[in-house]
Design an enzyme around this catalytic site. Structure first.
Site, PDB file in Angstrom:
ATOM      1  CD  GLU A   1     -26.204 -37.728  38.858  1.00 26.14           C
ATOM      2  OE1 GLU A   1     -26.802 -38.731  39.316  1.00 26.14           O
ATOM      3  OE2 GLU A   1     -25.825 -36.767  39.574  1.00 26.14           O
TER       4      GLU A   1
ATOM      5  CG  HIS B   1     -31.776 -39.488  39.896  1.00 21.41           C
ATOM      6  ND1 HIS B   1     -32.979 -39.228  40.489  1.00 21.41           N
ATOM      7  CD2 HIS B   1     -30.896 -38.558  40.390  1.00 21.41           C
ATOM      8  CE1 HIS B   1     -32.827 -38.193  41.320  1.00 21.41           C
ATOM      9  NE2 HIS B   1     -31.583 -37.773  41.271  1.00 21.41           N
TER      10      HIS B   1
ATOM     11  CG  HIS C   1     -33.384 -33.368  40.004  1.00 25.05           C
ATOM     12  ND1 HIS C   1     -32.832 -34.089  38.965  1.00 25.05           N
ATOM     13  CD2 HIS C   1     -32.790 -33.834  41.128  1.00 25.05           C
ATOM     14  CE1 HIS C   1     -31.942 -34.936  39.434  1.00 25.05           C
ATOM     15  NE2 HIS C   1     -31.895 -34.798  40.757  1.00 25.05           N
TER      16      HIS C   1
ATOM     17  CG  ASP D   1     -29.087 -33.172  42.212  1.00 21.92           C
ATOM     18  OD1 ASP D   1     -29.960 -33.918  42.699  1.00 21.92           O
ATOM     19  OD2 ASP D   1     -28.075 -33.625  41.635  1.00 21.92           O
ATOM     20  CG  ASP D   2     -28.294 -33.384  46.350  1.00 21.37           C
ATOM     21  OD1 ASP D   2     -29.139 -33.886  47.100  1.00 21.37           O
ATOM     22  OD2 ASP D   2     -27.932 -33.909  45.278  1.00 21.37           O
TER      23      ASP D   2
HETATM   24  N1  ADE Z   1     -29.147 -38.472  45.677  1.00 21.46           N
HETATM   25  C1  ADE Z   1     -28.993 -37.182  45.978  1.00 21.46           C
HETATM   26  N2  ADE Z   1     -28.480 -36.519  44.920  1.00 21.46           N
HETATM   27  C2  ADE Z   1     -28.322 -37.416  43.920  1.00 21.46           C
HETATM   28  C3  ADE Z   1     -27.877 -37.350  42.585  1.00 21.46           C
HETATM   29  N3  ADE Z   1     -27.437 -36.214  42.029  1.00 21.46           N
HETATM   30  N4  ADE Z   1     -27.825 -38.484  41.867  1.00 21.46           N
HETATM   31  C4  ADE Z   1     -28.232 -39.631  42.409  1.00 21.46           C
HETATM   32  N5  ADE Z   1     -28.673 -39.746  43.658  1.00 21.46           N
HETATM   33  C5  ADE Z   1     -28.725 -38.645  44.415  1.00 21.46           C
HETATM   34 ZN    ZN Z   2     -30.792 -35.942  42.034  1.00 22.33          ZN
END
Ligand code: ADE
Ligand code: ZN
Length: 336
Positions: free
Chosen positions: A200, A197, A17, A278-279
């Site tokens: 969340e 996703h 992810h 994730d990011d």
């Molecule tokens: N795009 C990038 N990160 C995300 C996340 N955590 N949830 C949904 N879309 C995303």
């Molecule tokens: Zn994500």
């Protein structure tokens, strides 16, 4: 005995992810802004970092899409992906399944071919030069229309050999998975694997929909599934993996602190949980920092950490022989 931090660093891991646009570190963002003459609303990488304080998913997405504006040419996507792979190598990631958001780029006039070819060439180099295998996953932005998702899938078909799966991301609340039933059916017919996703920020109902209407084989995040006992039982019985992103969940205020994260409950429920970043450029940590954060918060044992790493390979779309080989390596590590 090895300290637990070096044990984490030494474990072979798969990352399942990871949004490639979310690996854009401020330094590279500034370099690309200069190269492409794109104006940034920050004066320095440090100032950008200071702005990374989010109240929820949407407040993050606004900054994330703004950062992506510096990505214009295939070379930019190559540089972005290559920088991530070098980091992945340092962290002993052996296999990575990378999301990208084509609609965030085509909306700015960037051809989808530049996006896919730039990322693909870096991934191919990563396999050759760093020994990191990978899959590329095209994500539809769920706050855009179902028709736009279909057009996006069609525009990606000429690059079919470079894209292995499709996913669903962006603003979750008010954008249920069922809106994308048709495009996911089409993607499955074309032979893509499908993930989404769900759970969340959105309710457990969205996780049910991702399973029942999209036919996903993995849920990205899924932490809110815990609110629905029948759903937890379904995920457990069908061994549907969850790609959990602990530091992301804290940064986006899904949980108030890492100590409040429900990872222990998910593990107690016998779900196939994996740890991911994730990011990472926006959330303050790559995969090892995510592992370290949950180890410290929940005092996880080496056996539990090795289970999380095992899960990442079991939940991956890796070829069977490579999976077996790395699982054997993890067995040897856990036996120490
Ligand atoms: N795009 C990038 N990160 C995300 C996340 N955590 N949830 C949904 N879309 C995303
Ligand atoms: Zn994500």
């Amino acid at each position: 005995m090895k300290p637990v931090k070096s044990f984490i660093e030494g474990m072979p891991k798969a990352e399942l992810h990871l949004h490639i646009e979310g690996t854009l570190e401020p330094e590279l963002m500034f370099e690309l802004a200069l190269r492409n003459r794109v104006h940034l609303p920050f004066d320095s990488p440090d100032e950008a970092r200071r702005a990374y304080a989010f109240s929820d998913l949407q407040s993050f997405l606004d900054i994330y899409y703004q950062g992506s504006r510096v990505l214009l040419h295939d070379r930019d996507f190559f540089d972005l992906t290559w920088a991530y792979l070098r980091k992945a190598k340092e962290q002993n990631i052996r296999h990575t399944e990378v999301f990208f958001d084509p609609q965030a780029h085509t909306a700015r006039g960037v051809p989808i071919g530049a996006v896919i070819e730039g990322i693909h060439h870096a991934l191919a180099n990563g396999e050759r030069e760093l020994g990191i295998s990978s899959k590329l996953i095209l994500c539809f932005l769920r706050d855009l229309s179902a028709e736009h998702a279909i057009q996006t899938l069609e525009s990606a078909l000429p690059y079919r050999d470079y894209v292995a799966g499709v996913g669903l991301d962006s603003s979750e609340r008010g954008h249920p998975p069922e809106k994308f039933t048709k495009v996911f059916g089409r993607a499955r017919d074309e032979g893509f694997f499908v993930v989404a996703h769900a759970g969340e920020e959105g309710p457990p109902e969205y996780v049910w929909q991702a399973l029942d209407t999209l036919g996903v084989s993995r849920i990205d995040h899924g932490v809110r599934a815990i609110e629905d006992a029948a759903l937890v039982e379904r995920l457990r019985a069908e061994r549907v993996p969850l790609t959990v992103c602990p530091l992301s969940n804290v940064k986006l205020r899904v949980f108030d602190s890492i100590h409040q994260h429900n990872l222990p409950e998910l593990l107690d429920a016998d779900l196939i949980v994996t740890i991911n970043s994730d990011d990472p450029a926006y959330f303050g940590g790559y995969i090892n920092e995510n592992f370290i954060a949950v180890q410290e918060a929940f005092n996880l044992t080496k056996r539990e950490l090795a289970t999380l790493a095992r899960n990442s390979f079991e939940a991956s779309f890796l070829a069977e022989d490579q999976r077996r080989e790395v699982l054997r390596e993890l067995d040897d590590l856990s036996a120490l």
